[in-house]
Design a protein around this motif. Structure first.
Motif, mmCIF file in Angstrom:
data_model
loop_
_atom_site.group_PDB
_atom_site.id
_atom_site.type_symbol
_atom_site.label_atom_id
_atom_site.label_comp_id
_atom_site.label_asym_id
_atom_site.label_seq_id
_atom_site.Cartn_x
_atom_site.Cartn_y
_atom_site.Cartn_z
ATOM 1 N N ALA A 77 0.784 -1.273 0.043
ATOM 2 C CA ALA A 77 0.027 -0.112 0.141
ATOM 3 C C ALA A 77 0.832 1.276 -0.079
ATOM 4 O O ALA A 77 0.651 2.342 -0.756
ATOM 5 C CB ALA A 77 -0.858 0.119 1.266
ATOM 6 N N ARG A 78 1.863 1.350 0.598
ATOM 7 C CA ARG A 78 3.056 2.459 0.850
ATOM 8 C C ARG A 78 3.343 2.818 -0.407
ATOM 9 O O ARG A 78 3.588 3.763 -0.987
ATOM 10 C CB ARG A 78 3.788 2.243 2.009
ATOM 11 C CG ARG A 78 3.522 2.658 3.299
ATOM 12 C CD ARG A 78 4.519 2.503 4.077
ATOM 13 N NE ARG A 78 5.277 1.396 4.304
ATOM 14 C CZ ARG A 78 6.333 1.164 5.089
ATOM 15 N NH1 ARG A 78 7.152 2.199 5.351
ATOM 16 N NH2 ARG A 78 6.826 -0.113 5.175
ATOM 17 N N GLU A 79 3.873 1.600 -1.142
ATOM 18 C CA GLU A 79 4.447 1.968 -2.464
ATOM 19 C C GLU A 79 3.678 2.314 -3.625
ATOM 20 O O GLU A 79 3.766 3.309 -4.380
ATOM 21 C CB GLU A 79 5.221 0.489 -2.804
ATOM 22 C CG GLU A 79 6.053 0.649 -4.266
ATOM 23 C CD GLU A 79 7.248 1.327 -3.948
ATOM 24 O OE1 GLU A 79 8.202 1.360 -4.702
ATOM 25 O OE2 GLU A 79 7.545 1.463 -2.896
ATOM 26 N N HIS A 80 2.323 1.942 -3.670
ATOM 27 C CA HIS A 80 1.164 2.077 -4.596
ATOM 28 C C HIS A 80 0.577 3.840 -4.123
ATOM 29 O O HIS A 80 0.645 4.612 -4.993
ATOM 30 C CB HIS A 80 0.153 1.329 -4.401
ATOM 31 C CG HIS A 80 0.173 0.227 -5.401
ATOM 32 N ND1 HIS A 80 0.290 0.010 -6.724
ATOM 33 C CD2 HIS A 80 0.449 -1.060 -4.929
ATOM 34 C CE1 HIS A 80 0.340 -0.961 -7.552
ATOM 35 N NE2 HIS A 80 0.707 -1.757 -6.318
ATOM 36 N N ARG A 81 0.863 3.998 -2.811
ATOM 37 C CA ARG A 81 0.460 5.373 -2.643
ATOM 38 C C ARG A 81 1.565 6.276 -2.748
ATOM 39 O O ARG A 81 1.173 7.569 -3.409
ATOM 40 C CB ARG A 81 0.388 5.387 -1.044
ATOM 41 C CG ARG A 81 -0.043 6.679 -0.309
ATOM 42 C CD ARG A 81 -1.353 7.331 -0.700
ATOM 43 N NE ARG A 81 -1.570 8.366 -0.203
ATOM 44 C CZ ARG A 81 -1.262 9.748 -0.413
ATOM 45 N NH1 ARG A 81 -0.348 9.813 -1.501
ATOM 46 N NH2 ARG A 81 -1.753 10.695 0.251
ATOM 47 N N ARG A 82 2.793 6.071 -2.793
ATOM 48 C CA ARG A 82 3.784 6.828 -3.264
ATOM 49 C C ARG A 82 3.916 7.288 -4.626
ATOM 50 O O ARG A 82 3.758 8.184 -5.142
ATOM 51 C CB ARG A 82 5.108 6.136 -2.833
ATOM 52 C CG ARG A 82 6.547 7.110 -2.986
ATOM 53 C CD ARG A 82 7.643 6.280 -2.697
ATOM 54 N NE ARG A 82 8.756 7.317 -2.648
ATOM 55 C CZ ARG A 82 10.371 6.913 -2.785
ATOM 56 N NH1 ARG A 82 10.502 5.490 -2.571
ATOM 57 N NH2 ARG A 82 11.137 7.742 -2.967
ATOM 58 N N CYS A 83 3.623 6.047 -5.516
ATOM 59 C CA CYS A 83 3.590 6.135 -6.851
ATOM 60 C C CYS A 83 2.457 7.039 -7.212
ATOM 61 O O CYS A 83 2.175 8.123 -8.215
ATOM 62 C CB CYS A 83 3.398 4.944 -7.758
ATOM 63 S SG CYS A 83 4.956 3.673 -7.520
#
Length: 206
Positions: free
Chosen positions: A162-168
């Motif tokens: 979730a953090r990675e997709h949120r960052r993207c």
């Protein structure tokens, strides 16, 4: 004057960070026959079936779907999940699992629909928000993606996916905001040009 750039290059960061590059959706004929029922059942048979047997069969189809998913047989998984949902509709996990199978096939719209159905059945099922957030991202619905991913991170602050997709998604939002003034300026320049279309008057009488 050119707009000031951030300390990093947004396009470059997106290329590096996107955990799964987006691709165009490909049509797939994955609608099971027999109105979504398992092939050995008819609607009449289902109407006469005891509830405990319906529940047993629904669980069996769900398990078959899970096995197919683990074997990377996503269309087969979708078929079994559809059978399970036809037998027992209010199962958030099965909706979300079918949604995940659609994500694997890059079928983002049905994935979005299934994850929304899962949330409607069980608003507390966090995985459905994560998968719907990913589907929103793949459909370039950045603000909706951020909203769903924020729900996940509020509940699970250490969820790496979730953090990675949120960052993207945040980088995509910044890129969109950066390009918006250029698009407005381009439309203004276009509207200021004289039309080259020749309008001919016609006689009122034939």
């Amino acid at each position: 004057l050119p707009l000031p750039r951030d300390a990093y290059d947004v396009d470059n960061e997106l290329n590096k960070l996107d955990p799964e590059p987006a691709a165009a959706e490909e049509p797939a004929d994955d609608t099971p026959a027999n109105d979504g029922l398992p092939p050995d059942l008819t609607a009449m048979m289902l109407a006469k079936m005891p509830a405990v047997e319906i529940e047993r069969r629904a669980l069996n189809e769900k398990n078959k779907g899970n096995e197919a998913y683990k074997a990377n047989e996503y269309l087969e998984a979708i078929t079994h999940y559809t059978h399970s949902l036809r037998l027992q509709q209010n199962n958030a996990v099965v909706y979300a699992n079918r949604g995940m199978s659609y994500l694997k096939l890059k079928q983002y719209r049905p994935a979005l629909s299934d994850c929304t159905a899962a949330i409607q059945v069980d608003d507390g099922y966090t995985k459905a928000y994560l998968r719907r957030g990913i589907a929103h991202r793949r459909l370039s619905q950045t603000l909706q993606a951020i909203k769903d991913l924020d729900v996940v991170l509020h509940r699970e602050p250490h969820n790496k996916e979730a953090r990675e997709h949120r960052r993207c998604a945040q980088l995509e939002k910044e890129k969109m905001e950066r390009e918006a003034p250029k698009a407005v300026a381009g439309r203004g320049a276009t509207s200021g040009k004289k039309s080259s279309v020749v309008i001919e008057e016609v006689d009122g009488d034939s």
